[in-house]
Design a protein around this motif. Structure first.
Motif, PDB file in Angstrom:
ATOM      1  N   GLN A 189      21.421  29.921  22.579  1.00  0.00           N
ATOM      2  CA  GLN A 189      22.850  29.891  22.876  1.00  0.00           C
ATOM      3  C   GLN A 189      23.115  30.565  24.216  1.00  0.00           C
ATOM      4  O   GLN A 189      22.673  31.684  24.457  1.00  0.00           O
ATOM      5  CB  GLN A 189      23.614  30.635  21.772  1.00  0.00           C
ATOM      6  CG  GLN A 189      25.101  30.498  21.847  1.00  0.00           C
ATOM      7  CD  GLN A 189      25.544  29.128  21.418  1.00  0.00           C
ATOM      8  OE1 GLN A 189      24.982  28.542  20.514  1.00  0.00           O
ATOM      9  NE2 GLN A 189      26.564  28.630  22.071  1.00  0.00           N
ATOM     10  N   LEU A 190      23.823  29.870  25.109  1.00  0.00           N
ATOM     11  CA  LEU A 190      24.207  30.471  26.382  1.00  0.00           C
ATOM     12  C   LEU A 190      25.306  31.503  26.154  1.00  0.00           C
ATOM     13  O   LEU A 190      26.083  31.387  25.207  1.00  0.00           O
ATOM     14  CB  LEU A 190      24.731  29.396  27.340  1.00  0.00           C
ATOM     15  CG  LEU A 190      23.708  28.486  27.985  1.00  0.00           C
ATOM     16  CD1 LEU A 190      24.415  27.402  28.801  1.00  0.00           C
ATOM     17  CD2 LEU A 190      22.754  29.256  28.867  1.00  0.00           C
ATOM     18  N   PRO A 191      25.389  32.493  27.034  1.00  0.00           N
ATOM     19  CA  PRO A 191      26.506  33.442  26.919  1.00  0.00           C
ATOM     20  C   PRO A 191      27.839  32.733  27.181  1.00  0.00           C
ATOM     21  O   PRO A 191      27.877  31.681  27.816  1.00  0.00           O
ATOM     22  CB  PRO A 191      26.231  34.471  28.027  1.00  0.00           C
ATOM     23  CG  PRO A 191      24.914  34.150  28.595  1.00  0.00           C
ATOM     24  CD  PRO A 191      24.485  32.813  28.108  1.00  0.00           C
ATOM     25  N   SER A 192      28.906  33.321  26.721  1.00  0.00           N
ATOM     26  CA  SER A 192      30.234  32.753  26.961  1.00  0.00           C
ATOM     27  C   SER A 192      30.532  32.712  28.448  1.00  0.00           C
ATOM     28  O   SER A 192      30.087  33.574  29.209  1.00  0.00           O
ATOM     29  CB  SER A 192      31.300  33.601  26.270  1.00  0.00           C
ATOM     30  OG  SER A 192      31.091  33.565  24.880  1.00  0.00           O
ATOM     31  N   TYR A 193      31.282  31.701  28.857  1.00  0.00           N
ATOM     32  CA  TYR A 193      31.740  31.544  30.230  1.00  0.00           C
ATOM     33  C   TYR A 193      30.590  31.560  31.238  1.00  0.00           C
ATOM     34  O   TYR A 193      30.600  32.300  32.212  1.00  0.00           O
ATOM     35  CB  TYR A 193      32.777  32.617  30.590  1.00  0.00           C
ATOM     36  CG  TYR A 193      33.927  32.622  29.631  1.00  0.00           C
ATOM     37  CD1 TYR A 193      34.853  31.584  29.627  1.00  0.00           C
ATOM     38  CD2 TYR A 193      34.065  33.643  28.701  1.00  0.00           C
ATOM     39  CE1 TYR A 193      35.901  31.570  28.727  1.00  0.00           C
ATOM     40  CE2 TYR A 193      35.114  33.630  27.798  1.00  0.00           C
ATOM     41  CZ  TYR A 193      36.027  32.592  27.822  1.00  0.00           C
ATOM     42  OH  TYR A 193      37.057  32.573  26.929  1.00  0.00           O
ATOM     43  N   SER A 194      29.562  30.742  30.972  1.00  0.00           N
ATOM     44  CA  SER A 194      28.423  30.686  31.896  1.00  0.00           C
ATOM     45  C   SER A 194      28.058  29.237  32.240  1.00  0.00           C
ATOM     46  O   SER A 194      26.922  28.827  32.026  1.00  0.00           O
ATOM     47  CB  SER A 194      27.232  31.413  31.291  1.00  0.00           C
ATOM     48  OG  SER A 194      26.904  30.848  30.042  1.00  0.00           O
ATOM     49  N   PRO A 195      28.990  28.463  32.776  1.00  0.00           N
ATOM     50  CA  PRO A 195      28.661  27.087  33.128  1.00  0.00           C
ATOM     51  C   PRO A 195      27.615  27.005  34.235  1.00  0.00           C
ATOM     52  O   PRO A 195      26.942  25.993  34.377  1.00  0.00           O
ATOM     53  CB  PRO A 195      30.000  26.501  33.580  1.00  0.00           C
ATOM     54  CG  PRO A 195      30.805  27.669  33.996  1.00  0.00           C
ATOM     55  CD  PRO A 195      30.360  28.798  33.104  1.00  0.00           C
ATOM     56  N   ASP A 196      27.445  28.098  34.988  1.00  0.00           N
ATOM     57  CA  ASP A 196      26.445  28.107  36.062  1.00  0.00           C
ATOM     58  C   ASP A 196      25.015  28.097  35.514  1.00  0.00           C
ATOM     59  O   ASP A 196      24.078  27.835  36.263  1.00  0.00           O
ATOM     60  CB  ASP A 196      26.657  29.318  36.973  1.00  0.00           C
ATOM     61  CG  ASP A 196      26.718  30.628  36.205  1.00  0.00           C
ATOM     62  OD1 ASP A 196      27.289  30.645  35.094  1.00  0.00           O
ATOM     63  OD2 ASP A 196      26.181  31.634  36.707  1.00  0.00           O
ATOM     64  N   LEU A 197      24.819  28.339  34.226  1.00  0.00           N
ATOM     65  CA  LEU A 197      23.490  28.301  33.617  1.00  0.00           C
ATOM     66  C   LEU A 197      23.212  26.977  32.910  1.00  0.00           C
ATOM     67  O   LEU A 197      22.147  26.801  32.336  1.00  0.00           O
ATOM     68  CB  LEU A 197      23.338  29.444  32.607  1.00  0.00           C
ATOM     69  CG  LEU A 197      23.407  30.849  33.173  1.00  0.00           C
ATOM     70  CD1 LEU A 197      23.325  31.873  32.053  1.00  0.00           C
ATOM     71  CD2 LEU A 197      22.308  31.071  34.186  1.00  0.00           C
ATOM     72  N   ASN A 198      24.165  26.053  32.940  1.00  0.00           N
ATOM     73  CA  ASN A 198      24.035  24.789  32.222  1.00  0.00           C
ATOM     74  C   ASN A 198      23.830  23.644  33.214  1.00  0.00           C
ATOM     75  O   ASN A 198      24.761  23.274  33.930  1.00  0.00           O
ATOM     76  CB  ASN A 198      25.294  24.556  31.378  1.00  0.00           C
ATOM     77  CG  ASN A 198      25.167  23.375  30.468  1.00  0.00           C
ATOM     78  OD1 ASN A 198      24.247  22.585  30.587  1.00  0.00           O
ATOM     79  ND2 ASN A 198      26.117  23.242  29.561  1.00  0.00           N
ATOM     80  N   PRO A 199      22.611  23.060  33.279  1.00  0.00           N
ATOM     81  CA  PRO A 199      22.365  21.973  34.236  1.00  0.00           C
ATOM     82  C   PRO A 199      23.252  20.751  34.025  1.00  0.00           C
ATOM     83  O   PRO A 199      23.551  20.027  34.970  1.00  0.00           O
ATOM     84  CB  PRO A 199      20.900  21.602  34.004  1.00  0.00           C
ATOM     85  CG  PRO A 199      20.315  22.656  33.169  1.00  0.00           C
ATOM     86  CD  PRO A 199      21.425  23.396  32.509  1.00  0.00           C
ATOM     87  N   VAL A 200      23.717  20.520  32.805  1.00  0.00           N
ATOM     88  CA  VAL A 200      24.558  19.357  32.541  1.00  0.00           C
ATOM     89  C   VAL A 200      25.908  19.486  33.256  1.00  0.00           C
ATOM     90  O   VAL A 200      26.502  18.483  33.655  1.00  0.00           O
ATOM     91  CB  VAL A 200      24.734  19.139  31.021  1.00  0.00           C
ATOM     92  CG1 VAL A 200      25.703  18.020  30.722  1.00  0.00           C
ATOM     93  CG2 VAL A 200      23.393  18.835  30.380  1.00  0.00           C
ATOM     94  N   GLU A 201      26.387  20.709  33.471  1.00  0.00           N
ATOM     95  CA  GLU A 201      27.642  20.888  34.202  1.00  0.00           C
ATOM     96  C   GLU A 201      27.525  20.329  35.619  1.00  0.00           C
ATOM     97  O   GLU A 201      28.478  19.753  36.144  1.00  0.00           O
ATOM     98  CB  GLU A 201      28.040  22.364  34.246  1.00  0.00           C
ATOM     99  CG  GLU A 201      28.387  22.956  32.902  1.00  0.00           C
ATOM    100  CD  GLU A 201      29.596  22.316  32.238  1.00  0.00           C
ATOM    101  OE1 GLU A 201      30.472  21.763  32.949  1.00  0.00           O
ATOM    102  OE2 GLU A 201      29.676  22.365  31.001  1.00  0.00           O
ATOM    103  N   ASP A 202      26.356  20.470  36.228  1.00  0.00           N
ATOM    104  CA  ASP A 202      26.151  19.904  37.560  1.00  0.00           C
ATOM    105  C   ASP A 202      26.068  18.381  37.516  1.00  0.00           C
ATOM    106  O   ASP A 202      26.449  17.709  38.478  1.00  0.00           O
ATOM    107  CB  ASP A 202      24.901  20.496  38.210  1.00  0.00           C
ATOM    108  CG  ASP A 202      25.112  21.950  38.604  1.00  0.00           C
ATOM    109  OD1 ASP A 202      26.235  22.301  39.004  1.00  0.00           O
ATOM    110  OD2 ASP A 202      24.157  22.734  38.495  1.00  0.00           O
ATOM    111  N   ILE A 203      25.575  17.825  36.409  1.00  0.00           N
ATOM    112  CA  ILE A 203      25.583  16.367  36.248  1.00  0.00           C
ATOM    113  C   ILE A 203      27.025  15.880  36.244  1.00  0.00           C
ATOM    114  O   ILE A 203      27.373  14.910  36.922  1.00  0.00           O
ATOM    115  CB  ILE A 203      24.871  15.943  34.936  1.00  0.00           C
ATOM    116  CG1 ILE A 203      23.387  16.305  34.963  1.00  0.00           C
ATOM    117  CG2 ILE A 203      25.096  14.456  34.647  1.00  0.00           C
ATOM    118  CD1 ILE A 203      22.540  15.486  35.903  1.00  0.00           C
TER     119      ILE A 203
END
Length: 182
Positions: A111-125
């Motif tokens: 589980q990613l920490p809350s409010y961490s879209p910078d750690l999710n590669p799909v956000e860049d997609i």
């Protein structure tokens, strides 16, 4: 869907105005997985879903069963165990989906920490899709929107260097948790 604007112009002294018909009715959801394996081509697996009962108060997002089916299909396509990195989308936190992932020995869930879209590669997609597939576009109907989204995601699927770039942007690295023989 309100289109994002990347660039526009107008005559000097006139504020540019972009007219958009209607409001977002959330007719579509798209779930995606970026898949990385050392020594192999990176992959993007996605599933669009059209919400046909959105006007009758039906669910307007992916459900637990949709996520379960996507994971099962991805496992069959990849033919390997998966390390799944979840963001904090409400369906990812569902106890029944957690029970499904915990019961499968081929899924390791983090589980990613809350409010961490910078750690999710799909956000860049999604950023790539918005910048190149949706900018300055007024979609004529829902089918036009889904055609454009599918085409852009298919283009990304065939460019593994873009998918690798999305992982590099997170500054996460691929490592193995298996002990190495000495």
């Amino acid at each position: 869907m309100t289109p994002p604007t990347s660039r526009t112009w107008s005559r000097r002294g006139h504020t540019p105005v972009i007219r958009v018909r209607g409001r977002s009715q959330r007719l579509f959801s798209i779930a995606a997985l970026t898949c990385y394996k050392p020594g192999e081509r990176s992959r993007l697996i996605f599933r669009p879903k059209r919400h046909v009962d959105h006007k009758r108060g039906g669910r307007r997002s992916f459900t637990r069963t949709d996520c379960r089916d996507l994971l099962t299909d991805a496992h069959q396509q990849l033919g390997a165990p998966m390390v799944l990195i979840w963001d904090n989308l409400n369906v990812h936190l569902d106890a029944r989906l957690r029970a499904f992932t915990d019961a499968r020995d081929w899924i390791t869930s983090i589980q990613l920490p809350s409010y961490s879209p910078d750690l999710n590669p799909v956000e860049d997609i999604w950023s790539l899709v918005r910048r190149s597939g949706q900018c300055n576009t007024a979609f004529t109907d829902p089918d036009h929107l889904i055609r454009v989204l599918r085409r852009r995601l298919h283009e990304i699927q065939y460019r593994p260097e873009l998918i690798d770039g999305c992982l590099a942007a997170t500054r996460l690295t691929l490592t193995t948790s298996r002990p190495q023989p000495q």
